[in-house]
Enzyme design. Structure first.
Site, short mmCIF file in Angstrom:
data_model
loop_
_atom_site.label_atom_id
_atom_site.label_comp_id
_atom_site.label_asym_id
_atom_site.label_seq_id
_atom_site.Cartn_x
_atom_site.Cartn_y
_atom_site.Cartn_z
N VAL A 215 0.71 -1.06 0.02
CA VAL A 215 0.09 -0.25 0.01
C VAL A 215 0.78 1.14 0.05
O VAL A 215 0.30 2.30 -0.77
CB VAL A 215 -0.97 -0.10 1.25
CG1 VAL A 215 -0.48 0.16 2.42
CG2 VAL A 215 -2.28 1.05 0.91
N ASP A 216 1.98 1.34 0.49
CA ASP A 216 2.75 2.45 0.55
C ASP A 216 3.30 2.96 -0.78
O ASP A 216 3.29 3.99 -1.21
CB ASP A 216 4.13 2.11 1.36
CG ASP A 216 4.12 1.25 2.63
OD1 ASP A 216 3.25 0.38 2.69
OD2 ASP A 216 5.08 1.59 3.43
N GLY A 217 3.36 2.06 -1.67
CA GLY A 217 3.83 2.18 -3.17
C GLY A 217 2.89 3.31 -3.82
O GLY A 217 3.04 3.95 -4.77
#
Length: 308
Positions: free
Chosen positions: A91-93
């Site tokens: 999700v950080d991506g």
């Protein structure tokens, strides 16, 4: 926000030092996008978020030096030329690279950036988004019921959902009003806002596992700051209803400025680098990290706009 030249000078010096690049390999045959901290991991999002700053600097300094964005374009245009669409598998991506796509679209006018943004995001949604909770798992390892919180609940990591909530704000801001998927992204942002508002603790913060406060109890600043940024951005841009969401922001801003922010200027209660809420992990006033400070400054920048 400040028009203080020292911030611009620092950013330019930082970009120069990094040669306006992320990971530095020039051999496309060895470029990777799995997790990695080597110069071969050119296609991995951690090495692409710097492109957001380079593009901003290109725009701030007169749009007259294509070398500032040459590597960003080379990397992203190579990536888009491949058949793969699973580049954003955590999700950080999404926070790191979605805004690169919209910023480069605005610079180049190349529709492919928006098409691939949508394609990559559809893949991410297929492995991480929970339609019922309206929140994102950190990655495919954490999907319920394969993975559960201590109390058997769905386990949504606060900072993870903070990254994507802030990421949506950034791309919606950048998209042309008539962009094909803009309304779809706005709906997702609003759904997340509603889900997050419901999970806020009475003290104004969000716990590390959003829907199971007992899993890793106590305040956490990075997720809370990203959510505060998103809510304020939504209010400031007429996307979120002020009457509904200002009370949420008032509580979270109070937490950030009177509890998380220490007398000496340190921002505390930031969960260390990780990918999940860890029961028993100590997060206290001495727990600080750059990414949490950055999230705090994002929230503060929108609060400044709101007050104006």
């Amino acid at each position: 926000m400040t028009k203080n030249k020292k911030y611009l000078d620092y950013s330019l010096a930082w970009a120069e030092k990094n040669e306006w690049m992320g990971a530095k390999s020039n051999d496309k045959s060895e470029w990777k996008y799995n997790y990695g901290e080597t110069d071969k991991h050119v296609l991995f999002g951690d090495w692409q978020i710097c492109f957001q700053t380079y593009i901003d600097l290109y725009n701030f300094t007169g749009k007259n030096d294509p070398s500032k964005i040459a590597r960003a374009r080379e990397v992203m245009e190579y990536e888009m030329s491949t058949k793969e669409n699973d580049y954003w598998w955590w999700v950080d991506g999404l926070y790191m690279v979605m805004p690169v796509m919209t910023k480069l679209y605005n610079v180049t006018g190349n529709e492919m950036y928006l098409e691939k943004l949508h394609s990559y995001l559809q893949y991410s949604d297929s492995i991480m988004y929970d339609n019922e909770a309206k929140l994102y798992y950190r990655d495919a390892k954490y999907i319920y019921p394969k993975h559960k919180s201590t109390n058997g609940k769905k386990d949504f990591w606060a900072r993870g959902d903070g990254w994507i909530f802030a990421g949506y704000a950034k791309i919606i801001q950048d998209l042309p009003k008539k962009a094909k998927h803009r309304n779809e992204y706005i709906k997702r942002f609003k759904d997340m806002a509603q889900a997050l508002a419901t999970a806020q603790q009475k003290e104004g913060y969000w716990t590390r596992s959003i829907l199971d406060p007992e899993h890793a109890p106590g305040p956490e600043t990075s997720g809370t700051a990203f959510f505060t940024y998103g809510f304020l951005w939504g209010i400031n841009n007429g996307i979120l209803d002020k009457k509904t969401y200002l009370p949420v922001v008032e509580k979270s801003w109070n937490y950030l400025t009177t509890f998380a922010l220490q007398e000496d200027g340190t921002v505390g209660y930031i969960q260390p680098i990780g990918e999940k809420a860890i029961p028993g992990q100590v997060v206290d006033k001495n727990s600080t990290a750059d990414f949490g400070v950055g999230a705090f400054l994002l929230a503060a920048s929108e609060m400044s706009r709101f007050v104006k």
